[in-house]
Design a protein around this motif. Structure first.
Motif, PDB file in Angstrom:
ATOM      1  N   LEU A  73      41.435 -81.387   1.324  1.00  0.00           N
ATOM      2  CA  LEU A  73      41.779 -81.426   2.743  1.00  0.00           C
ATOM      3  C   LEU A  73      41.211 -82.682   3.396  1.00  0.00           C
ATOM      4  CD1 LEU A  73      43.028 -80.223   5.265  1.00  0.00           C
ATOM      5  CD2 LEU A  73      40.971 -78.820   5.517  1.00  0.00           C
ATOM      6  N   ILE A  99      43.429 -85.596   5.228  1.00  0.00           N
ATOM      7  CA  ILE A  99      43.185 -86.006   6.616  1.00  0.00           C
ATOM      8  C   ILE A  99      43.005 -87.517   6.692  1.00  0.00           C
ATOM      9  CG2 ILE A  99      41.521 -85.914   8.519  1.00  0.00           C
ATOM     10  CD1 ILE A  99      41.042 -82.944   7.712  1.00  0.00           C
ATOM     11  N   LEU A 108      45.906 -84.152  17.222  1.00  0.00           N
ATOM     12  CA  LEU A 108      45.829 -83.037  16.285  1.00  0.00           C
ATOM     13  C   LEU A 108      47.187 -82.493  15.870  1.00  0.00           C
ATOM     14  CD1 LEU A 108      43.952 -81.137  14.740  1.00  0.00           C
ATOM     15  CD2 LEU A 108      43.933 -79.657  16.736  1.00  0.00           C
ATOM     16  N   HIS A 109      48.124 -82.327  16.804  1.00  0.00           N
ATOM     17  CA  HIS A 109      49.404 -81.729  16.442  1.00  0.00           C
ATOM     18  C   HIS A 109      50.203 -82.616  15.484  1.00  0.00           C
ATOM     19  CE1 HIS A 109      50.183 -83.920  20.206  1.00  0.00           C
ATOM     20  NE2 HIS A 109      51.394 -84.118  19.740  1.00  0.00           N
ATOM     21  N   CYS A 111      48.154 -82.392  11.905  1.00  0.00           N
ATOM     22  CA  CYS A 111      48.298 -81.119  11.183  1.00  0.00           C
ATOM     23  C   CYS A 111      49.733 -80.856  10.745  1.00  0.00           C
ATOM     24  CB  CYS A 111      47.807 -79.969  12.045  1.00  0.00           C
ATOM     25  SG  CYS A 111      46.041 -79.981  12.211  1.00  0.00           S
ATOM     26  N   VAL A 150      48.642 -81.382   5.210  1.00  0.00           N
ATOM     27  CA  VAL A 150      47.383 -81.014   5.855  1.00  0.00           C
ATOM     28  C   VAL A 150      47.448 -79.559   6.313  1.00  0.00           C
ATOM     29  CG1 VAL A 150      45.835 -81.460   7.801  1.00  0.00           C
ATOM     30  CG2 VAL A 150      46.825 -83.377   6.558  1.00  0.00           C
ATOM     31  N   HIS A 151      48.537 -79.199   6.944  1.00  0.00           N
ATOM     32  CA  HIS A 151      48.709 -77.817   7.407  1.00  0.00           C
ATOM     33  C   HIS A 151      48.729 -76.837   6.231  1.00  0.00           C
ATOM     34  CE1 HIS A 151      49.979 -74.433   9.788  1.00  0.00           C
ATOM     35  NE2 HIS A 151      50.970 -74.241   8.945  1.00  0.00           N
ATOM     36  N   CYS A 176      45.255 -76.356   4.925  1.00  0.00           N
ATOM     37  CA  CYS A 176      44.459 -75.552   5.868  1.00  0.00           C
ATOM     38  C   CYS A 176      44.788 -74.071   5.724  1.00  0.00           C
ATOM     39  CB  CYS A 176      44.728 -75.985   7.299  1.00  0.00           C
ATOM     40  SG  CYS A 176      43.938 -77.515   7.750  1.00  0.00           S
ATOM     41  N   PHE A 207      43.257 -72.962  12.220  1.00  0.00           N
ATOM     42  CA  PHE A 207      42.810 -73.936  13.203  1.00  0.00           C
ATOM     43  C   PHE A 207      41.297 -74.114  13.164  1.00  0.00           C
ATOM     44  CE2 PHE A 207      42.131 -70.204  15.845  1.00  0.00           C
ATOM     45  CZ  PHE A 207      41.071 -70.549  16.669  1.00  0.00           C
ATOM     46  N   ILE A 261      40.660 -76.663  10.136  1.00  0.00           N
ATOM     47  CA  ILE A 261      40.901 -78.073  10.453  1.00  0.00           C
ATOM     48  C   ILE A 261      39.866 -78.590  11.447  1.00  0.00           C
ATOM     49  CG2 ILE A 261      42.616 -77.626  12.268  1.00  0.00           C
ATOM     50  CD1 ILE A 261      42.702 -80.601   9.877  1.00  0.00           C
ATOM     51  N   ASP A 262      39.502 -77.781  12.423  1.00  0.00           N
ATOM     52  CA  ASP A 262      38.497 -78.208  13.391  1.00  0.00           C
ATOM     53  C   ASP A 262      37.157 -78.482  12.714  1.00  0.00           C
ATOM     54  OD1 ASP A 262      37.532 -78.654  16.163  1.00  0.00           O
ATOM     55  OD2 ASP A 262      36.284 -76.911  15.684  1.00  0.00           O
TER      56      ASP A 262
END
Length: 73
Positions: free
Chosen positions: A7, A11, A22-23, A26, A30-31, A34, A46, A49-50
């Motif tokens: 991950l 990123i 962020l949108h 992700c 990446v999504h 996650c 979420f 990723i945070d």
């Protein structure tokens, strides 16, 4: 090998294209990564990723700007 290495790498790869919010960050792989980690750990995607963005920021690899979003340092 950390469960987050892939991950983190994804990123950083996305941010090599330039700073992004962020949108946009992700998207795609990446999504998917996650969600995979979230399913394996019982966390929400979420939160995953945070946590990784904050870890990469604290390690000095990325930075956040309110004007451009996340980017490489």
């Amino acid at each position: 090998m950390s469960q987050y290495e892939k991950l983190d790498s994804l990123i950083v790869q996305r941010l090599r294209q330039g700073p992004m919010f962020l949108h946009f960050l992700c998207a795609h792989e990446v999504h998917s990564e996650c969600v995979r980690i979230a399913d394996a750990t019982g966390r929400e995607a979420f939160r995953v990723i945070d946590a990784r963005l904050q870890a990469l920021r604290k390690a000095g690899l990325i930075a956040y700007s309110s004007k451009t979003g996340w980017g490489l340092k």
